[in-house]
Design a protein around this motif. Structure first.
Motif, mmCIF file in Angstrom:
data_model
loop_
_atom_site.group_PDB
_atom_site.id
_atom_site.type_symbol
_atom_site.label_atom_id
_atom_site.label_comp_id
_atom_site.label_asym_id
_atom_site.label_seq_id
_atom_site.Cartn_x
_atom_site.Cartn_y
_atom_site.Cartn_z
ATOM 1 N N GLU A 58 0.836 -1.213 0.000
ATOM 2 C CA GLU A 58 0.000 0.000 0.000
ATOM 3 C C GLU A 58 0.859 1.247 0.000
ATOM 4 O OE1 GLU A 58 -3.078 2.316 3.010
ATOM 5 O OE2 GLU A 58 -3.089 0.120 2.998
ATOM 6 N N HIS A 59 1.947 1.233 0.795
ATOM 7 C CA HIS A 59 2.836 2.392 0.850
ATOM 8 C C HIS A 59 3.438 2.683 -0.519
ATOM 9 C CE1 HIS A 59 5.889 5.176 2.276
ATOM 10 N NE2 HIS A 59 6.814 4.431 1.671
ATOM 11 N N LEU A 60 3.884 1.648 -1.212
ATOM 12 C CA LEU A 60 4.476 1.845 -2.532
ATOM 13 C C LEU A 60 3.456 2.377 -3.533
ATOM 14 C CD1 LEU A 60 6.723 -1.361 -2.876
ATOM 15 C CD2 LEU A 60 7.434 0.973 -2.306
ATOM 16 N N LEU A 61 2.231 1.806 -3.503
ATOM 17 C CA LEU A 61 1.207 2.237 -4.457
ATOM 18 C C LEU A 61 0.766 3.675 -4.203
ATOM 19 C CD1 LEU A 61 -0.966 -1.031 -4.631
ATOM 20 C CD2 LEU A 61 0.641 -0.165 -6.357
ATOM 21 N N LEU A 62 0.593 4.020 -2.930
ATOM 22 C CA LEU A 62 0.158 5.388 -2.613
ATOM 23 C C LEU A 62 1.247 6.396 -2.921
ATOM 24 C CD1 LEU A 62 -1.805 4.881 0.741
ATOM 25 C CD2 LEU A 62 -2.723 5.195 -1.562
#
Length: 563
Positions: A58-62
């Motif tokens: 999620e951190h990478l996508l956001l």
């Protein structure tokens, strides 16, 4: 995955999630430690590894910021499914106590979802449905571990109530957030409008101030003696322009504070209309406009109302009509109605206004067009003040307009017929040997009053404050005192109270208050202190002389007995 433009509300929810990443990790660590004995340590560590991996993804996508709406909602749902699955293992691994822990965990997840997804219904649904699903499964899990049907039914009803209450909490929070955003937007718009208004007033004041300074310099040059009258006229016109601006500001502040009042007195409506038309006729001729009056035969001679405020509204309407009409005509139309109702309409053949301009027309700190102030000047307060004055007089101010069809402003007010007042014979006599005392803390004001009065009085004295005034009043008689109210050391109110309380040569001498406010409360306070009249600043010579004549003609001022 097809890229669908993500809504701004959903983007805000995702941005908030990114800032709460450390909090979610902390919650996961607490759940690992607290629920490990309930679901089993092997499952707990496996779940923790999966959940941490999901947070990393999620951190990478956001951080990339290119998620579509579908991907964003899928990410929220996956988080909720993984989070809720941890609690769902409770009844499987630990029976009834595990069931209780699972229900508590689902309730916490729902509440957190309601509070963190207020700005987006899509985000709320995507995050809440897994918890609702797990809660719906709890009654069946209860039966599987030996609960009675009646307990499972009660548990199912409780689950429905929990989900319904969570939805209500989200809706209430979302509405409050929307209302807060709208209120903030209105406040920011009002602040922006007021800032623009202050800048515009500053510009409008600089214009007459520059003219006064230029006129004063030119009038003082020996070689400009032939043009002195023109320069003095420029100074006078500029001063009156400044007074108009200040009057608008004072009227608006009184209206907003609820302190504006109107009077009811007999006045000649025909004469008022005629004087107003005569005042604006030269401007109409200068602009090559036809100036017409309709319904004049219906106008009653004497009516009851506030002539000052009626004249003020008409002047505002005529000023706007002449300002914005380049060709055609401006018409003043009178229409009578039942029970003393009257309508005074100012109709022009100007450009007219569209719906958006009409919506902003009567708002303070705004004009129908942003270019109006730059092109035509003015504070933009006239119509707002005029409508409020109309309503204070028991009427209203309405407008009809369309682009290219001109505008018609209708002052609707009750003006019942009245008997003409009895004629008073002017018994004014030439006065000689007048001795006046001017009390004001500003040297410019003292010099201005001296210039106004030096040809009408034999002797003028000045004082800087109430204490200095009382010293002079105790030793030499005066025929009249002009008293400023706000002064250092001792103000005008206190000075007059002491003057009336102590015997002396001027105990009954008339005192005229010089004040920037003529609010009923302040006027009453002046009279209670023992003053004989008042003149509003900035002072015009004719108003000052009228107040002096009235004070000298009437009986001596009453003596104030209380401090």
């Amino acid at each position: 995955m097809g890229a669908v433009r993500i809504s701004s509300d959903l983007m805000e929810v995702l941005a908030a999630r990114r800032s709460q990443a450390r909090f979610r990790i902390g919650v996961a660590v607490a759940m690992l430690a607290g629920f490990g004995t309930t679901v089993g340590w092997a499952f707990a560590f496996g779940w923790f590894a999966v959940y941490m991996g999901l947070q990393f993804v999620e951190h990478l996508l956001l951080r990339r910021g290119d998620l579509s709406t579908v991907a964003s909602l899928a990410l929220l749902s996956t988080n909720a499914i993984v989070f809720g699955a941890y609690g769902a293992m409770g009844p499987v691994m630990d029976g009834a106590w595990g069931l209780a822990c699972a229900i508590a965990l689902m309730c916490g997840g729902l509440l957190n979802t309601a509070l963190t997804s207020q700005k987006s219904l899509q985000a709320f649904v995507a995050s809440a449905w897994p918890f609702a699903f797990f809660l719906a499964a709890m009654p069946f899990a209860a039966i599987a571990i030996g609960a009675e049907v009646r307990h499972a039914v009660a548990l199912a009803i409780s689950a429905v109530l929990i989900v319904a209450c969570t939805a209500m909490i989200w809706r209430a929070a979302a509405r409050a957030l929307i209302a807060e955003g709208e209120a903030r937007a209105r406040a920011e718009a009002a602040d922006a409008a007021k800032s623009a208004f202050v800048a515009m007033v500053s510009h409008e004041l600089r214009t007459p101030i520059s003219a006064i300074l230029a006129g004063a310099v030119e009038a003082g040059r020996p070689e400009a003696a032939g043009a002195r009258a023109s320069n003095l006229d420029l100074i006078g016109s500029s001063a009156r322009m400044m007074r108009t601006l200040l009057d608008d500001l004072l009227d608006l502040s009184k209206i907003e504070a609820g302190k504006m009042g109107v009077e009811v007195t007999p006045f000649d409506l025909r004469r008022l209309m005629l004087e107003t038309v005569r005042f604006w006729a030269p401007e109409a001729r200068r602009r090559d406009l036809r100036f017409r009056v309709e319904g004049a035969r219906q106008v009653p001679a004497w009516v009851e109302g506030d002539p000052t405020r009626v004249r003020q509204v008409l002047n505002n309407l005529f000023s706007n009509a002449l300002k914005f009409t380049d060709a055609g005509s401006v018409t003043l139309k009178f229409t009578s109605g039942p029970d003393g109702q009257a309508t005074l309409s100012v109709i022009d053949t100007g450009p007219g206004m569209d719906a958006d301009q009409l919506d902003r027309l009567f708002t303070p700190y705004g004009q129908a067009s942003d270019s109006v102030a730059r092109t035509h000047g003015g504070t933009g307060l006239g119509l707002n003040i005029s409508r409020e004055l109309s309503r204070l007089m028991g009427g209203d101010l309405a407008v009809e307009s369309a682009p290219g069809q001109g505008s018609a402003f209708h002052l609707q007010v009750r003006l019942p017929a009245a008997a003409p007042p009895s004629v008073v014979v002017d018994a004014t006599q030439d006065r000689e040997g007048l001795r006046l005392l001017i009390v004001d803390d500003h040297e410019i004001n003292r010099r201005a009053f001296t210039l106004m009065l030096q040809g009408a009085c034999d002797e003028l004295a000045v004082a800087q404050d109430g204490i200095e005034a009382l010293e002079q009043l105790a030793t030499q008689p005066f025929d009249l005192v002009l008293m400023d109210l706000n002064m250092p050391r001792m103000g005008g109110m206190e000075a007059v109270r002491r003057l009336r309380a102590e015997p002396g040569p001027n105990q009954a001498t008339p005192v005229i208050a010089l004040t920037a406010s003529v609010a009923p409360k302040e006027v009453a306070a002046c009279m209670a202190a023992g003053m004989s009249g008042f003149v509003m600043k900035p002072v015009e010579a004719k108003e000052l002389f009228a107040a002096i004549e009235q004070a000298l003609t009437e009986a001596p001022a009453p003596v104030a007995l209380t401090a």
